[in-house]
Motif scaffolding. Structure first.
Motif, mmCIF file in Angstrom:
data_model
loop_
_atom_site.group_PDB
_atom_site.id
_atom_site.type_symbol
_atom_site.label_atom_id
_atom_site.label_comp_id
_atom_site.label_asym_id
_atom_site.label_seq_id
_atom_site.Cartn_x
_atom_site.Cartn_y
_atom_site.Cartn_z
ATOM 1 N N LEU A 126 -0.770 -7.680 -0.535
ATOM 2 C CA LEU A 126 -0.427 -7.462 -1.937
ATOM 3 C C LEU A 126 1.050 -7.670 -2.225
ATOM 4 O O LEU A 126 1.488 -7.535 -3.368
ATOM 5 N N THR A 127 1.838 -8.013 -1.221
ATOM 6 C CA THR A 127 3.291 -8.008 -1.382
ATOM 7 C C THR A 127 3.786 -9.018 -2.406
ATOM 8 O O THR A 127 4.755 -8.757 -3.119
ATOM 9 N N LEU A 151 1.390 -3.973 2.195
ATOM 10 C CA LEU A 151 1.915 -3.415 0.956
ATOM 11 C C LEU A 151 3.427 -3.559 0.890
ATOM 12 O O LEU A 151 4.114 -3.514 1.911
ATOM 13 N N ALA A 152 3.929 -3.707 -0.327
ATOM 14 C CA ALA A 152 5.374 -3.767 -0.542
ATOM 15 C C ALA A 152 5.919 -2.360 -0.789
ATOM 16 O O ALA A 152 5.179 -1.470 -1.223
ATOM 17 N N ASP A 174 5.151 4.941 3.209
ATOM 18 C CA ASP A 174 6.039 3.874 2.764
ATOM 19 C C ASP A 174 7.435 4.095 3.352
ATOM 20 O O ASP A 174 8.052 5.131 3.141
ATOM 21 N N ALA A 175 7.905 3.081 4.082
ATOM 22 C CA ALA A 175 9.227 3.186 4.680
ATOM 23 C C ALA A 175 10.333 2.984 3.655
ATOM 24 O O ALA A 175 11.509 3.141 3.960
ATOM 25 N N ARG A 199 0.092 -1.647 6.304
ATOM 26 C CA ARG A 199 1.346 -2.142 6.892
ATOM 27 C C ARG A 199 2.296 -2.438 5.741
ATOM 28 O O ARG A 199 1.905 -3.001 4.728
ATOM 29 N N TRP A 200 3.562 -2.034 5.902
ATOM 30 C CA TRP A 200 4.549 -2.202 4.838
ATOM 31 C C TRP A 200 5.445 -3.381 5.142
ATOM 32 O O TRP A 200 5.932 -3.544 6.249
ATOM 33 N N GLN A 201 5.689 -4.181 4.092
ATOM 34 C CA GLN A 201 6.473 -5.396 4.279
ATOM 35 C C GLN A 201 7.146 -5.763 2.962
ATOM 36 O O GLN A 201 6.507 -5.726 1.907
ATOM 37 N N ALA A 202 8.421 -6.133 2.998
ATOM 38 C CA ALA A 202 9.106 -6.547 1.775
ATOM 39 C C ALA A 202 8.546 -7.885 1.308
ATOM 40 O O ALA A 202 8.163 -8.722 2.131
#
Length: 205
Positions: A126-127, A151-152, A174-175, A199-202
């Motif tokens: 979804l980022t 996810l962003a 969320d980091a 998983r969190w990703q910019a």
């Protein structure tokens, strides 16, 4: 006619803003605060103004410095931006058995996504997706396999309506820390003998 005044020749009326215009402006503001172009205080100010805006002319200044027209120096006007976006589907249903499902890159999120899979590996990134509303509902009927959400920062996952039996739910935090909420992902339905993880990703540039 009176000197300096022309009776009966008023300028054209301002174009009224639709709910879609306001939603689009809000999504632009949320994306801008997520990638650091707006600070939280300015985001709150512009968000309030966007929600109260009655005309497109009132909305445009709130996002004009956030979206540049391709190949030009000027900002892209709100009506053109709305016309350029792919219309959001009310419901997107994904059916798959014993396969692989992948949605990533720049894709338009529906208002509701129905995931109907059995023994599949599913990746929903979804980022970089175009958000259609402040909330995305993912309704699961999943048996076996793995579902991964990418996810962003600023996206929030709510799994209170999801039933998991003989499976694993691994939702990390969320980091991004203090990043304002940009999208709420609400998980509902059921999962059996499977695994759901985040998983969190910019967002990629």
């Amino acid at each position: 006619m009176t000197d300096g005044i022309t009776i009966g020749q008023a300028g054209p009326p301002a174009l009224r803003a639709s709910d879609g215009d306001r939603d689009l402006a809000v999504e632009l503001l949320r994306a801008a605060v997520a990638d650091g172009r707006l600070d939280p205080v300015e985001f709150d100010e512009r968000l309030g103004a966007a929600l109260a805006a009655r005309t497109v002319d009132a909305l445009t200044p709130l996002v004009a410095d956030l979206v540049a027209a391709p190949g030009g120096d000027s900002a892209l006007s709100l009506p053109l931006l709305a016309a350029s976006a792919e219309p959001a589907a009310e419901l997107l249903t994904i059916n798959e058995r014993h396969g692989t499902v992948r949605r990533d890159g720049r894709w338009t999120l529906p208002y509701r996504l129905a995931l109907r899979t059995a023994w599949c590996d599913v990746l929903l990134d979804l980022t970089s997706a175009v958000r259609s509303a402040p909330e995305l509902v993912i309704d699961l009927r999943v048996r076996g396999g793995a579902v991964e959400l990418v996810l962003a920062p600023g996206m929030v996952v709510d799994a209170n309506e999801l039933s998991v039996r003989h499976g694993e739910l691994a939702i990390s935090r969320d980091a991004g820390g203090k990043t304002p909420e940009t999208l709420r992902v609400r998980l509902a339905g059921r999962m059996r003998h499977g695994r759901l993880s985040t998983r969190w990703q910019a967002p990629r540039g």
